[in-house]
Design a protein around this motif. Structure first.
Motif, PDB file in Angstrom:
ATOM      1  N   GLU A  51       0.809  -1.222   0.000  1.00  0.00           N
ATOM      2  CA  GLU A  51       0.000   0.000   0.000  1.00  0.00           C
ATOM      3  C   GLU A  51       0.843   1.273   0.000  1.00  0.00           C
ATOM      4  O   GLU A  51       0.519   2.230  -0.693  1.00  0.00           O
ATOM      5  N   GLU A  52       1.910   1.293   0.773  1.00  0.00           N
ATOM      6  CA  GLU A  52       2.676   2.534   0.929  1.00  0.00           C
ATOM      7  C   GLU A  52       3.805   2.703  -0.082  1.00  0.00           C
ATOM      8  O   GLU A  52       4.157   3.827  -0.411  1.00  0.00           O
ATOM      9  N   ALA A  53       4.379   1.586  -0.543  1.00  0.00           N
ATOM     10  CA  ALA A  53       5.523   1.702  -1.446  1.00  0.00           C
ATOM     11  C   ALA A  53       5.313   1.016  -2.790  1.00  0.00           C
ATOM     12  O   ALA A  53       6.063   1.266  -3.725  1.00  0.00           O
ATOM     13  N   GLY A  54       4.314   0.138  -2.869  1.00  0.00           N
ATOM     14  CA  GLY A  54       4.136  -0.637  -4.093  1.00  0.00           C
ATOM     15  C   GLY A  54       5.276  -1.597  -4.316  1.00  0.00           C
ATOM     16  O   GLY A  54       5.565  -1.992  -5.445  1.00  0.00           O
ATOM     17  N   ALA A  55       5.938  -2.003  -3.219  1.00  0.00           N
ATOM     18  CA  ALA A  55       7.111  -2.881  -3.315  1.00  0.00           C
ATOM     19  C   ALA A  55       6.723  -4.337  -3.103  1.00  0.00           C
ATOM     20  O   ALA A  55       5.878  -4.650  -2.270  1.00  0.00           O
ATOM     21  N   LYS A  56       7.373  -5.205  -3.862  1.00  0.00           N
ATOM     22  CA  LYS A  56       7.196  -6.647  -3.679  1.00  0.00           C
ATOM     23  C   LYS A  56       8.363  -7.140  -2.832  1.00  0.00           C
ATOM     24  O   LYS A  56       9.533  -6.935  -3.190  1.00  0.00           O
ATOM     25  N   VAL A  57       8.039  -7.772  -1.695  1.00  0.00           N
ATOM     26  CA  VAL A  57       9.078  -8.225  -0.782  1.00  0.00           C
ATOM     27  C   VAL A  57       8.793  -9.638  -0.292  1.00  0.00           C
ATOM     28  O   VAL A  57       7.669 -10.136  -0.377  1.00  0.00           O
ATOM     29  N   GLU A  58       9.837 -10.225   0.250  1.00  0.00           N
ATOM     30  CA  GLU A  58       9.746 -11.519   0.922  1.00  0.00           C
ATOM     31  C   GLU A  58      10.235 -11.310   2.345  1.00  0.00           C
ATOM     32  O   GLU A  58      11.345 -10.786   2.554  1.00  0.00           O
TER      33      GLU A  58
ATOM     34  N   PRO B 113       4.387   4.093  -5.103  1.00  0.00           N
ATOM     35  CA  PRO B 113       3.845   4.603  -3.843  1.00  0.00           C
ATOM     36  C   PRO B 113       2.344   4.863  -3.924  1.00  0.00           C
ATOM     37  O   PRO B 113       1.852   5.388  -4.923  1.00  0.00           O
ATOM     38  N   GLY B 114       1.641   4.493  -2.861  1.00  0.00           N
ATOM     39  CA  GLY B 114       0.207   4.707  -2.783  1.00  0.00           C
ATOM     40  C   GLY B 114      -0.122   6.108  -2.284  1.00  0.00           C
ATOM     41  O   GLY B 114       0.769   6.949  -2.090  1.00  0.00           O
ATOM     42  N   PRO B 115      -1.402   6.365  -2.012  1.00  0.00           N
ATOM     43  CA  PRO B 115      -1.842   7.712  -1.629  1.00  0.00           C
ATOM     44  C   PRO B 115      -1.313   8.196  -0.278  1.00  0.00           C
ATOM     45  O   PRO B 115      -1.345   9.393  -0.013  1.00  0.00           O
TER      46      PRO B 115
ATOM     47  N   SER C 260       1.804   7.974   0.581  1.00  0.00           N
ATOM     48  CA  SER C 260       3.227   8.278   0.400  1.00  0.00           C
ATOM     49  C   SER C 260       3.446   9.275  -0.727  1.00  0.00           C
ATOM     50  O   SER C 260       2.895   9.124  -1.813  1.00  0.00           O
ATOM     51  N   LEU C 261       4.275  10.290  -0.445  1.00  0.00           N
ATOM     52  CA  LEU C 261       4.666  11.255  -1.475  1.00  0.00           C
ATOM     53  C   LEU C 261       5.744  10.678  -2.382  1.00  0.00           C
ATOM     54  O   LEU C 261       5.861  11.053  -3.546  1.00  0.00           O
ATOM     55  N   ASP C 262       6.545   9.751  -1.823  1.00  0.00           N
ATOM     56  CA  ASP C 262       7.693   9.201  -2.544  1.00  0.00           C
ATOM     57  C   ASP C 262       8.099   7.905  -1.854  1.00  0.00           C
ATOM     58  O   ASP C 262       7.819   7.708  -0.669  1.00  0.00           O
ATOM     59  N   ALA C 263       8.756   7.045  -2.576  1.00  0.00           N
ATOM     60  CA  ALA C 263       9.380   5.842  -2.022  1.00  0.00           C
ATOM     61  C   ALA C 263      10.721   5.712  -2.723  1.00  0.00           C
ATOM     62  O   ALA C 263      10.793   5.798  -3.954  1.00  0.00           O
ATOM     63  N   ARG C 264      11.781   5.537  -1.915  1.00  0.00           N
ATOM     64  CA  ARG C 264      13.126   5.588  -2.478  1.00  0.00           C
ATOM     65  C   ARG C 264      14.077   4.676  -1.714  1.00  0.00           C
ATOM     66  O   ARG C 264      13.913   4.470  -0.510  1.00  0.00           O
ATOM     67  N   LEU C 265      15.082   4.195  -2.411  1.00  0.00           N
ATOM     68  CA  LEU C 265      16.135   3.386  -1.794  1.00  0.00           C
ATOM     69  C   LEU C 265      17.267   4.296  -1.337  1.00  0.00           C
ATOM     70  O   LEU C 265      17.643   5.243  -2.034  1.00  0.00           O
ATOM     71  N   PHE C 266      17.816   3.979  -0.150  1.00  0.00           N
ATOM     72  CA  PHE C 266      18.898   4.761   0.445  1.00  0.00           C
ATOM     73  C   PHE C 266      20.025   3.849   0.917  1.00  0.00           C
ATOM     74  O   PHE C 266      19.766   2.816   1.544  1.00  0.00           O
ATOM     75  N   HIS C 267      21.273   4.253   0.655  1.00  0.00           N
ATOM     76  CA  HIS C 267      22.407   3.664   1.348  1.00  0.00           C
ATOM     77  C   HIS C 267      22.412   4.254   2.759  1.00  0.00           C
ATOM     78  O   HIS C 267      21.854   5.340   2.982  1.00  0.00           O
ATOM     79  N   GLU C 268      23.063   3.603   3.690  1.00  0.00           N
ATOM     80  CA  GLU C 268      23.062   4.078   5.076  1.00  0.00           C
ATOM     81  C   GLU C 268      23.509   5.536   5.184  1.00  0.00           C
ATOM     82  O   GLU C 268      22.883   6.330   5.887  1.00  0.00           O
ATOM     83  N   HIS C 269      24.553   5.910   4.486  1.00  0.00           N
ATOM     84  CA  HIS C 269      25.073   7.274   4.596  1.00  0.00           C
ATOM     85  C   HIS C 269      24.156   8.316   3.943  1.00  0.00           C
ATOM     86  O   HIS C 269      24.326   9.513   4.159  1.00  0.00           O
ATOM     87  N   GLU C 270      23.168   7.874   3.163  1.00  0.00           N
ATOM     88  CA  GLU C 270      22.237   8.796   2.497  1.00  0.00           C
ATOM     89  C   GLU C 270      20.943   9.018   3.292  1.00  0.00           C
ATOM     90  O   GLU C 270      20.160   9.903   2.948  1.00  0.00           O
TER      91      GLU C 270
END
Length: 183
Positions: free
Chosen positions: A95-102, A133-135, A137-147
């Motif tokens: 719902e929030e990210a549109g991500a497929k995960v296990e 991203p669903g309603p 969430s404004l954005d969904a993004r991948l981050f490295h730890e330092h980012e």
């Protein structure tokens, strides 16, 4: 600031006013209907979610709703009746990210007593990098730890979960369940 345990004013069955008292065979005050005798129990809410991982990156969502509009969080939300903790965490991630995960295992269990919540986050392996991203969430993004925008993380439970994950990853000793009380 603790939750006021006297939130119920009227009976959910008959609509009459309730009175807070200790029912027979109980040990704490409950909302008891003076009309029909129904006892109303109030219990903590479960917030369930994931810490999605793609290689060395983690997925965060930027909130499009209050509280904490515009800040970053892990995909999570309130567990629904009729679903398991795992089912709820997977649903919230879609719902929030549109991500497929296990799911790969429960990572944190955090008690937030002052607001009557328990937060449970699973470590999750992303199956691909497709995000929608669903309603909420404004954005969904991948981050490295330092980012990671640490000063823009929406909730202490999310910050605690991220720190535990990165500490475990650096140690190389696996991902034991982290239990904590958040004030």
């Amino acid at each position: 600031m603790l939750i006021d345990p006297r939130r119920i004013k009227h009976c959910r069955h008959c609509g009459r006013p309730v009175d807070y008292r200790i029912p027979a065979d109980d040990n704490r005050e409950r909302a008891v209907c003076d009309g029909c005798g129904t006892i109303h129990y109030e219990n903590p809410l479960n917030v369930v979610g994931t810490l999605p991982v793609w290689g060395e990156q983690v997925l965060l969502c930027k909130r499009a709703i209050e509280p904490r509009y515009g800040l970053w969080t892990l995909p999570a939300g309130f567990m629904e009746l009729g679903e398991t903790v795992a089912d709820g965490a997977l649903r919230e991630t879609v719902e929030e990210a549109g991500a497929k995960v296990e799911l790969e295992g429960l990572l944190t269990l955090l008690n937030v007593v002052r607001v009557g919540q328990v937060h449970l986050f699973y470590r999750a392996r992303m199956l691909d990098t497709t995000l929608d991203p669903g309603p909420e969430s404004l954005d969904a993004r991948l981050f490295h730890e330092h980012e990671i925008p640490w000063d823009e993380i929406a909730f202490r439970t999310v910050r605690e979960t991220l720190r535990h994950y990165f500490d475990c990853r650096r140690s190389g000793n696996g991902y034991p369940l982290h239990l904590a009380d958040i004030g």
